[in-house]
Design a protein around this motif. Structure first.
Motif, PDB file in Angstrom:
ATOM      1  N   PRO A 183       3.797  36.065   0.563  1.00 32.17           N
ATOM      2  CA  PRO A 183       2.619  35.492   1.228  1.00 32.17           C
ATOM      3  C   PRO A 183       1.564  34.963   0.278  1.00 32.17           C
ATOM      4  O   PRO A 183       0.732  34.147   0.658  1.00 32.17           O
ATOM      5  N   SER A 184       1.571  35.413  -0.980  1.00 24.85           N
ATOM      6  CA  SER A 184       0.465  35.030  -1.868  1.00 24.85           C
ATOM      7  C   SER A 184       0.874  34.314  -3.143  1.00 24.85           C
ATOM      8  O   SER A 184       0.024  33.719  -3.805  1.00 24.85           O
ATOM      9  N   VAL A 185       2.138  34.354  -3.543  1.00 18.45           N
ATOM     10  CA  VAL A 185       2.480  33.787  -4.846  1.00 18.45           C
ATOM     11  C   VAL A 185       3.871  33.172  -4.814  1.00 18.45           C
ATOM     12  O   VAL A 185       4.749  33.619  -4.088  1.00 18.45           O
ATOM     13  N   LEU A 186       4.044  32.136  -5.599  1.00 13.65           N
ATOM     14  CA  LEU A 186       5.347  31.493  -5.779  1.00 13.65           C
ATOM     15  C   LEU A 186       5.382  30.875  -7.163  1.00 13.65           C
ATOM     16  O   LEU A 186       4.410  30.262  -7.608  1.00 13.65           O
ATOM     17  N   TYR A 187       6.503  31.039  -7.836  1.00  9.92           N
ATOM     18  CA  TYR A 187       6.725  30.377  -9.114  1.00  9.92           C
ATOM     19  C   TYR A 187       7.641  29.182  -8.871  1.00  9.92           C
ATOM     20  O   TYR A 187       8.790  29.349  -8.466  1.00  9.92           O
ATOM     21  N   ASP A 215      -8.321  24.968 -13.242  1.00  4.56           N
ATOM     22  CA  ASP A 215      -9.730  25.346 -13.404  1.00  4.56           C
ATOM     23  C   ASP A 215     -10.345  25.820 -12.096  1.00  4.56           C
ATOM     24  O   ASP A 215     -11.317  26.586 -12.091  1.00  4.56           O
ATOM     25  N   ARG A 216      -9.797  25.359 -10.975  1.00  4.52           N
ATOM     26  CA  ARG A 216     -10.275  25.782  -9.654  1.00  4.52           C
ATOM     27  C   ARG A 216      -9.522  27.007  -9.156  1.00  4.52           C
ATOM     28  O   ARG A 216      -9.665  27.418  -8.007  1.00  4.52           O
ATOM     29  N   ASN A 217      -8.720  27.619 -10.033  1.00  2.00           N
ATOM     30  CA  ASN A 217      -7.954  28.830  -9.718  1.00  2.00           C
ATOM     31  C   ASN A 217      -6.989  28.636  -8.549  1.00  2.00           C
ATOM     32  O   ASN A 217      -6.731  29.568  -7.779  1.00  2.00           O
ATOM     33  N   LEU A 218      -6.446  27.435  -8.448  1.00  2.00           N
ATOM     34  CA  LEU A 218      -5.468  27.149  -7.404  1.00  2.00           C
ATOM     35  C   LEU A 218      -4.044  27.387  -7.903  1.00  2.00           C
ATOM     36  O   LEU A 218      -3.163  27.758  -7.118  1.00  2.00           O
ATOM     37  N   ASP A 223       5.002  28.197 -18.996  1.00  2.00           N
ATOM     38  CA  ASP A 223       5.787  27.389 -19.926  1.00  2.00           C
ATOM     39  C   ASP A 223       6.664  26.379 -19.192  1.00  2.00           C
ATOM     40  O   ASP A 223       6.603  25.183 -19.439  1.00  2.00           O
ATOM     41  N   ARG A 224       7.507  26.852 -18.274  1.00  2.00           N
ATOM     42  CA  ARG A 224       8.398  25.969 -17.528  1.00  2.00           C
ATOM     43  C   ARG A 224       8.336  26.258 -16.030  1.00  2.00           C
ATOM     44  O   ARG A 224       9.331  26.141 -15.314  1.00  2.00           O
ATOM     45  N   SER A 225       7.157  26.648 -15.556  1.00  2.82           N
ATOM     46  CA  SER A 225       6.995  26.910 -14.130  1.00  2.82           C
ATOM     47  C   SER A 225       5.518  26.871 -13.773  1.00  2.82           C
ATOM     48  O   SER A 225       4.645  26.892 -14.641  1.00  2.82           O
ATOM     49  N   CYS A 226       5.274  26.809 -12.478  1.00  3.45           N
ATOM     50  CA  CYS A 226       3.909  26.770 -11.963  1.00  3.45           C
ATOM     51  C   CYS A 226       3.746  27.916 -10.975  1.00  3.45           C
ATOM     52  O   CYS A 226       4.534  28.051 -10.032  1.00  3.45           O
ATOM     53  N   GLU A 227       2.742  28.746 -11.190  1.00  5.55           N
ATOM     54  CA  GLU A 227       2.446  29.847 -10.271  1.00  5.55           C
ATOM     55  C   GLU A 227       1.398  29.387  -9.261  1.00  5.55           C
ATOM     56  O   GLU A 227       0.311  28.925  -9.642  1.00  5.55           O
ATOM     57  N   VAL A 228       1.711  29.487  -8.001  1.00  7.43           N
ATOM     58  CA  VAL A 228       0.778  29.120  -6.939  1.00  7.43           C
ATOM     59  C   VAL A 228      -0.121  30.320  -6.663  1.00  7.43           C
ATOM     60  O   VAL A 228       0.358  31.393  -6.290  1.00  7.43           O
ATOM     61  N   LEU A 229      -1.422  30.129  -6.817  1.00 11.28           N
ATOM     62  CA  LEU A 229      -2.382  31.218  -6.620  1.00 11.28           C
ATOM     63  C   LEU A 229      -3.105  31.137  -5.282  1.00 11.28           C
ATOM     64  O   LEU A 229      -3.432  32.161  -4.695  1.00 11.28           O
ATOM     65  N   ASP A 230      -3.356  29.923  -4.803  1.00 11.96           N
ATOM     66  CA  ASP A 230      -4.167  29.747  -3.587  1.00 11.96           C
ATOM     67  C   ASP A 230      -3.607  28.584  -2.788  1.00 11.96           C
ATOM     68  O   ASP A 230      -3.993  27.433  -2.981  1.00 11.96           O
ATOM     69  N   ILE A 231      -2.679  28.876  -1.874  1.00 12.19           N
ATOM     70  CA  ILE A 231      -2.033  27.809  -1.112  1.00 12.19           C
ATOM     71  C   ILE A 231      -3.020  27.135  -0.168  1.00 12.19           C
ATOM     72  O   ILE A 231      -2.980  25.906   0.010  1.00 12.19           O
ATOM     73  N   GLU A 232      -3.930  27.894   0.434  1.00 11.67           N
ATOM     74  CA  GLU A 232      -4.912  27.288   1.333  1.00 11.67           C
ATOM     75  C   GLU A 232      -5.829  26.343   0.568  1.00 11.67           C
ATOM     76  O   GLU A 232      -6.193  25.266   1.048  1.00 11.67           O
ATOM     77  N   GLY A 233      -6.216  26.745  -0.648  1.00 12.72           N
ATOM     78  CA  GLY A 233      -7.056  25.881  -1.471  1.00 12.72           C
ATOM     79  C   GLY A 233      -6.337  24.610  -1.878  1.00 12.72           C
ATOM     80  O   GLY A 233      -6.944  23.529  -1.926  1.00 12.72           O
TER      81      GLY A 233
END
Length: 251
Positions: A183-187, A215-218, A223-233
């Motif tokens: 519900p809160s994170v995805l790589y 910078d907006r903590n979204l 290195d080779r992935s993106c962590e999603v921190l705030d899907i609603e944002g």
């Protein structure tokens, strides 16, 4: 990269497919499941970076992605690449080549993956004897067209920051629908070059754009992935309300 050709043995029988238990996929009728089980020839395993299908090639098989990530792309004569869409578990691969006769795009593995392999020559049998499955294939083709419409709108009318936010939010929702996101994170297994080739931006512009989202903590870029921190944002940044929830077919 290595590519293991399909074998007659199946490690995951269709009747025990883990994707079928997910609420995002529609249930099969018993006779449909029996046909798909006989339609499946085996499984194919590929490593990250493997070219699964080449633009202009002819292929005697149709595939469903069982696990992992891939992407579809086209290239110009000088090698510049445009990523068209991303493929996740449950997606059908190779239909264009099966219908038109040759592939009009290429497909590359974005992560280690497993594909279910189907014999293209039996498509006529599917359309002739199984109208429900025929509708499913038509639905999947229409869904792909709808996604491409949304991507074209994003490329043509959103700003660079909005485009990046939309892409990451879109991939998050697609992954969540097949159980790949909490519900809160995805790589996301993508590099900044993948993002650049999807959004039509230079790698320098892409780096600056992703830094603004970070910078907006979204997101957090690794290195080779993106962590999603705030899907609603991310959805708010993209001015995107998200996909409409609906059950989808699984061949």
């Amino acid at each position: 990269m290595s590519l293991v050709l399909p074998s007659s043995g199946r490690r995951v029988p269709c009747e025990q497919c883990p994707l079928r238990a997910m609420p995002s996929f529609r249930d099969f009728e018993p006779e449909e499941l029996r046909f798909v089980s006989s339609f499946k020839m085996g499984e194919l395993v590929a490593e990250t970076g493997t070219t699964l299908l080449d633009e202009g090639s002819h292929n005697s098989h149709l595939y469903t992605l069982l696990s992992g990530w891939a992407f579809r792309y086209k290239t110009l004569s000088d090698g510049r690449r445009q990523i068209l869409n991303y493929l996740l578990p449950g997606d059908l691969i190779g239909l264009q080549g099966s219908v038109i006769g040759e592939m009009q795009h290429s497909v590359e593995a974005l992560s280690p993956l497993v594909l279910c392999v189907f014999e293209r020559n039996r498509l006529h049998e599917l359309f002739r004897n199984h109208p429900g499955l025929s509708f499913d294939i038509t639905w999947l083709a229409a869904q792909e067209e709808r996604m491409l419409d949304d991507h074209l709108l994003s490329l043509g009318r959103r700003s660079a920051v909005e485009r990046a936010a939309y892409l990451i939010a879109f991939l998050y929702h697609r992954a969540a629908s097949v159980g790949l996101a909490s519900p809160s994170v995805l790589y996301l297994p993508i590099t900044q070059m993948h993002v650049a080739d999807t959004l039509g931006l230079s790698i320098v512009h892409t780096n600056k754009t992703l830094r603004k989202l970070q910078d907006r903590n979204l997101i957090r870029w690794l290195d080779r992935s993106c962590e999603v921190l705030d899907i609603e944002g991310l959805m708010e940044a993209a001015s995107w309300e998200g996909p409409v929830a609906r059950k989808r077919p699984l061949i």
